[in-house]
Motif scaffolding. Structure first.
Motif, mmCIF file in Angstrom:
data_model
loop_
_atom_site.group_PDB
_atom_site.id
_atom_site.type_symbol
_atom_site.label_atom_id
_atom_site.label_comp_id
_atom_site.label_asym_id
_atom_site.label_seq_id
_atom_site.Cartn_x
_atom_site.Cartn_y
_atom_site.Cartn_z
ATOM 1 N N ALA A 80 5.430 -34.510 -47.134
ATOM 2 C CA ALA A 80 5.986 -33.680 -45.633
ATOM 3 C C ALA A 80 5.505 -33.358 -44.775
ATOM 4 N N THR A 81 4.400 -33.283 -45.330
ATOM 5 C CA THR A 81 3.919 -32.589 -44.248
ATOM 6 C C THR A 81 2.364 -33.980 -43.030
ATOM 7 N N PHE A 82 1.976 -35.067 -44.195
ATOM 8 C CA PHE A 82 1.616 -36.067 -43.768
ATOM 9 C C PHE A 82 2.782 -37.034 -43.264
ATOM 10 N N ARG A 83 3.820 -36.911 -43.506
ATOM 11 C CA ARG A 83 4.966 -37.988 -42.447
ATOM 12 C C ARG A 83 5.086 -37.007 -40.732
ATOM 13 N N GLN A 84 4.963 -35.371 -40.900
ATOM 14 C CA GLN A 84 4.970 -35.210 -39.320
ATOM 15 C C GLN A 84 3.633 -35.527 -38.652
ATOM 16 N N LEU A 85 2.794 -35.519 -39.308
ATOM 17 C CA LEU A 85 0.980 -35.824 -38.551
ATOM 18 C C LEU A 85 1.227 -37.128 -38.391
ATOM 19 N N PHE A 86 1.400 -37.827 -39.225
ATOM 20 C CA PHE A 86 1.498 -39.146 -38.775
ATOM 21 C C PHE A 86 2.739 -39.540 -37.739
ATOM 22 N N VAL A 101 -4.432 -44.643 -35.388
ATOM 23 C CA VAL A 101 -5.168 -43.460 -34.818
ATOM 24 C C VAL A 101 -4.385 -42.686 -36.364
ATOM 25 N N PRO A 102 -3.304 -42.966 -36.662
ATOM 26 C CA PRO A 102 -1.956 -41.899 -36.937
ATOM 27 C C PRO A 102 -2.575 -42.383 -38.549
ATOM 28 N N PHE A 103 -2.996 -43.536 -39.149
ATOM 29 C CA PHE A 103 -3.654 -43.362 -40.272
ATOM 30 C C PHE A 103 -4.797 -42.823 -40.642
ATOM 31 N N ILE A 104 -5.903 -42.890 -39.396
ATOM 32 C CA ILE A 104 -6.288 -42.150 -39.646
ATOM 33 C C ILE A 104 -6.244 -40.558 -39.827
ATOM 34 N N ALA A 105 -5.583 -40.313 -38.673
ATOM 35 C CA ALA A 105 -5.075 -38.861 -39.151
ATOM 36 C C ALA A 105 -5.097 -37.758 -40.467
ATOM 37 N N VAL A 106 -3.856 -39.100 -41.094
ATOM 38 C CA VAL A 106 -3.956 -38.778 -42.296
ATOM 39 C C VAL A 106 -4.811 -38.921 -43.089
ATOM 40 N N THR A 107 -5.782 -39.300 -43.403
ATOM 41 C CA THR A 107 -6.941 -39.501 -44.159
ATOM 42 C C THR A 107 -8.205 -38.719 -43.524
ATOM 43 N N SER A 108 -8.127 -38.850 -42.550
ATOM 44 C CA SER A 108 -8.942 -37.105 -41.963
ATOM 45 C C SER A 108 -8.910 -36.054 -42.922
ATOM 46 N N PHE A 109 -7.370 -35.720 -43.257
ATOM 47 C CA PHE A 109 -7.292 -34.879 -44.693
ATOM 48 C C PHE A 109 -7.436 -35.421 -45.823
ATOM 49 N N LEU A 110 -6.772 -36.415 -45.893
ATOM 50 C CA LEU A 110 -6.795 -36.875 -47.403
ATOM 51 C C LEU A 110 -7.911 -37.103 -48.541
ATOM 52 N N CYS A 111 -8.465 -37.647 -47.486
ATOM 53 C CA CYS A 111 -10.275 -38.410 -47.378
ATOM 54 C C CYS A 111 -10.955 -37.470 -47.569
ATOM 55 N N LEU A 112 -11.645 -37.292 -46.351
ATOM 56 C CA LEU A 112 -12.985 -36.076 -46.002
ATOM 57 C C LEU A 112 -12.921 -34.825 -46.299
ATOM 58 N N ARG A 113 -11.070 -34.286 -46.746
ATOM 59 C CA ARG A 113 -10.807 -32.762 -46.659
ATOM 60 C C ARG A 113 -10.272 -33.119 -48.398
ATOM 61 N N PHE A 114 -10.150 -33.847 -49.312
ATOM 62 C CA PHE A 114 -9.653 -33.769 -50.165
ATOM 63 C C PHE A 114 -10.125 -34.979 -51.350
ATOM 64 N N PHE A 115 -10.031 -35.659 -51.967
ATOM 65 C CA PHE A 115 -11.338 -37.355 -52.473
ATOM 66 C C PHE A 115 -12.147 -36.382 -52.616
#
Length: 273
Positions: A80-86, A101-115
């Motif tokens: 739900a959070t990523f849906r709002q962000l995207f 850009v919307p994909f990178i907005a999500v991957t900035s959290f998903l890849c850079l800060r998580f995985f």
């Protein structure tokens, strides 16, 4: 954490168990002896680089495949959070030139800060009991770099920064398509489900602080002004400020948008003990 482990544990375990020497940077390659007993010969730099590239392509491919299959396993609140962000980023940058850009907005959290941090330091995320040894530690680092290149949607700037990562480019390009497809499915959560989730979370929000609440009341003007304190008990969550006359009484909730205002729109100055 459960979601993180479900995606990463098989890949991280394989990296640790294989203990392969992996290096893509020619300036850091250490030539080792290879072959069976009595037939040892030095391994060439080209062989080290090629074997390393094969190993990393296999790990990166396995990780992206595991991620692609994990849509339903991802926690609903994250989706739900990523849906709002995207959605908000796409509204802000609607042009075709900003397609990624919307994909990178999500991957900035998903890849850079998580995985990526979990791949680099598996022990800190309870993926392994110990840190990687000297021989193995380079593999998670290079794998995390590759994941981040995929998360950056394989931009020219990302490629130019470390040109020696070029042998991974075919897998990275394929990974970009996989990741975009994954994110498209990840953010495809119905608005009704999102609202239901928000209501559930607001009911379950744990207290951030609770205890006595003193409301300061002032009467009159000038020298005839008097003041007094009224004691209440409050519970503050991320969603609302609730208060009652005693800890066991039924609490009245104020909106989280303006917790210092009561239901009649009057300001409630208060001191937290």
């Amino acid at each position: 954490m459960q979601y993180l482990h479900g995606v990463l544990v098989p890949i991280i375990n394989k990296v640790f168990e294989e203990k392969k020497y992996v290096e893509l940077d020619p300036s850091k390659v250490e030539v080792k002896d290879v072959g069976c007993s009595g037939l040892h010969r030095p391994q060439t730099e080209a062989e080290v680089l090629e074997q390393s590239a094969q190993t990393l392509r296999a790990h990166l491919g396995a990780l992206l495949s595991a991620l692609s299959r994990s849509v339903r396993a991802c926690p609903a609140v994250v989706r739900a959070t990523f849906r709002q962000l995207f959605r908000r980023v796409r509204e802000r940058f609607p042009g075709a030139q900003h397609e990624n850009v919307p994909f990178i907005a999500v991957t900035s959290f998903l890849c850079l800060r998580f995985f990526s941090p979990a791949i680099v330091s598996p022990k800190l995320f309870h993926l392994r009991e110990r840190h990687a040894d000297a021989r193995t530690s380079r593999t998670p680092l290079l794998l995390a770099k590759a994941v981040q290149n995929v998360g950056n949607m394989d931009t020219p700037a990302s490629r130019a920064k470390e040109a020696w990562m070029e042998p991974l480019q075919p897998t990275v390009r394929q990974g970009v398509a996989q990741l975009k497809d994954f994110i498209t499915k990840l953010v495809d959560i119905e608005e009704k489900d999102e609202l239901d989730l928000q209501r559930t979370l607001s009911l379950q929000a744990p207290p951030v602080k609770e205890g006595p609440l003193f409301i300061h009341r002032t009467k009159g003007k000038g020298p005839f002004m008097s003041s007094s304190f009224k004691k209440l008990y409050f519970s503050l969550t991320t969603e609302a400020l609730s208060f009652a006359k005693t800890p066991s009484s039924k609490m009245t909730s104020n909106s989280s948008q303006n917790p210092g205002v009561n239901r009649h729109g009057e300001e409630l100055p208060f001191l937290l003990n």
